[in-house]
Design a protein around this motif. Structure first.
Motif, PDB file in Angstrom:
ATOM      1  N   UNK A 106       0.772  -1.317   0.000  1.00 57.65           N
ATOM      2  CA  UNK A 106       0.004  -0.110  -0.030  1.00 57.65           C
ATOM      3  C   UNK A 106       0.609   1.410  -0.006  1.00 57.65           C
ATOM      4  N   UNK A 107       1.984   1.295   0.429  1.00 63.56           N
ATOM      5  CA  UNK A 107       2.796   2.349   0.604  1.00 63.56           C
ATOM      6  C   UNK A 107       4.065   2.258  -0.173  1.00 63.56           C
ATOM      7  N   UNK A 108       4.700   1.188  -0.848  1.00 67.33           N
ATOM      8  CA  UNK A 108       5.680   1.183  -1.397  1.00 67.33           C
ATOM      9  C   UNK A 108       7.109   1.177  -0.513  1.00 67.33           C
ATOM     10  N   UNK A 109       6.757   1.038   0.999  1.00 69.29           N
ATOM     11  CA  UNK A 109       7.932   1.161   1.932  1.00 69.29           C
ATOM     12  C   UNK A 109       7.458   0.122   3.012  1.00 69.29           C
ATOM     13  N   UNK A 110       8.525  -0.199   3.822  1.00 67.89           N
ATOM     14  CA  UNK A 110       8.421  -1.034   4.972  1.00 67.89           C
ATOM     15  C   UNK A 110       8.055  -0.258   6.134  1.00 67.89           C
ATOM     16  N   UNK A 111       7.468  -0.643   7.294  1.00 67.44           N
ATOM     17  CA  UNK A 111       7.114   0.062   8.367  1.00 67.44           C
ATOM     18  C   UNK A 111       8.675   0.725   8.782  1.00 67.44           C
ATOM     19  N   UNK A 112       9.656  -0.054   8.727  1.00 67.23           N
ATOM     20  CA  UNK A 112      10.960   0.732   9.428  1.00 67.23           C
ATOM     21  C   UNK A 112      11.441   1.733   8.329  1.00 67.23           C
ATOM     22  N   UNK A 113      11.183   1.566   7.092  1.00 67.59           N
ATOM     23  CA  UNK A 113      11.374   2.681   6.019  1.00 67.59           C
ATOM     24  C   UNK A 113      10.589   3.950   6.413  1.00 67.59           C
ATOM     25  N   UNK A 114       9.289   3.679   6.926  1.00 69.18           N
ATOM     26  CA  UNK A 114       8.411   4.883   7.098  1.00 69.18           C
ATOM     27  C   UNK A 114       8.898   5.624   8.368  1.00 69.18           C
ATOM     28  N   UNK A 115       9.141   4.826   9.508  1.00 63.76           N
ATOM     29  CA  UNK A 115       9.915   5.313  10.619  1.00 63.76           C
ATOM     30  C   UNK A 115      10.946   6.220  10.260  1.00 63.76           C
ATOM     31  N   UNK A 116      12.001   5.669   9.556  1.00 65.42           N
ATOM     32  CA  UNK A 116      13.144   6.322   9.200  1.00 65.42           C
ATOM     33  C   UNK A 116      12.842   7.801   8.666  1.00 65.42           C
TER      34      UNK A 116
END
Length: 128
Positions: A106-116
């Motif tokens: 849905x976001x093209x990112x992992x949760x960790x990428x989002x946090x970073x």
């Protein structure tokens, strides 16, 4: 994400009483009842009728709406520093990997990428 323009249509709502499930799921996005189970709760209606009402009023299938709801809640929880495991379980996923797969899709990112990105954005806003 904070600087992105607000998209009111990302998670539409409905005034249809049959779609009171929308309110129930907003209170508990991890509720994993199927559309058929919700149909029996809502005035004993049929799954097909409820499905059509979701499409008509929400502009998308129930499954997609629920995924969006879970994503919106997950973003907030991740921003608050909760672990991916905790967020996954709260959102009704049986494993972290299933949650991560949905998040990435849905976001093209992992949760960790989002946090970073959140950390980088907050550092950038402090230096401005």
């Amino acid at each position: 994400m904070r600087r992105a323009p607000r998209q009111d249509t990302y998670l539409p709502t409905s005034q249809d009483r049959a779609l009171s499930i929308v309110l129930a799921l907003r209170r508990d996005p991890g509720d994993d009842r199927s559309l058929g189970q919700w149909a029996s709760v809502v005035h004993g209606g049929s799954e097909r009728t409820l499905s059509r009402r979701c499409q008509r009023d929400l502009g998308m299938p129930f499954v997609e709406w629920r995924q969006r709801l879970r994503l919106v809640h997950a973003l907030s929880m991740l921003q608050d520093g909760l672990t991916v495991q905790t967020v996954a379980l709260e959102m009704g996923y049986s494993t972290s990997s299933a949650f991560i797969a949905m998040f990435h899709r849905m976001t093209r990112a992992t949760p960790d990428d989002f946090r970073k990105r959140i950390v980088q954005a907050s550092r950038g806003s402090r230096t401005e």
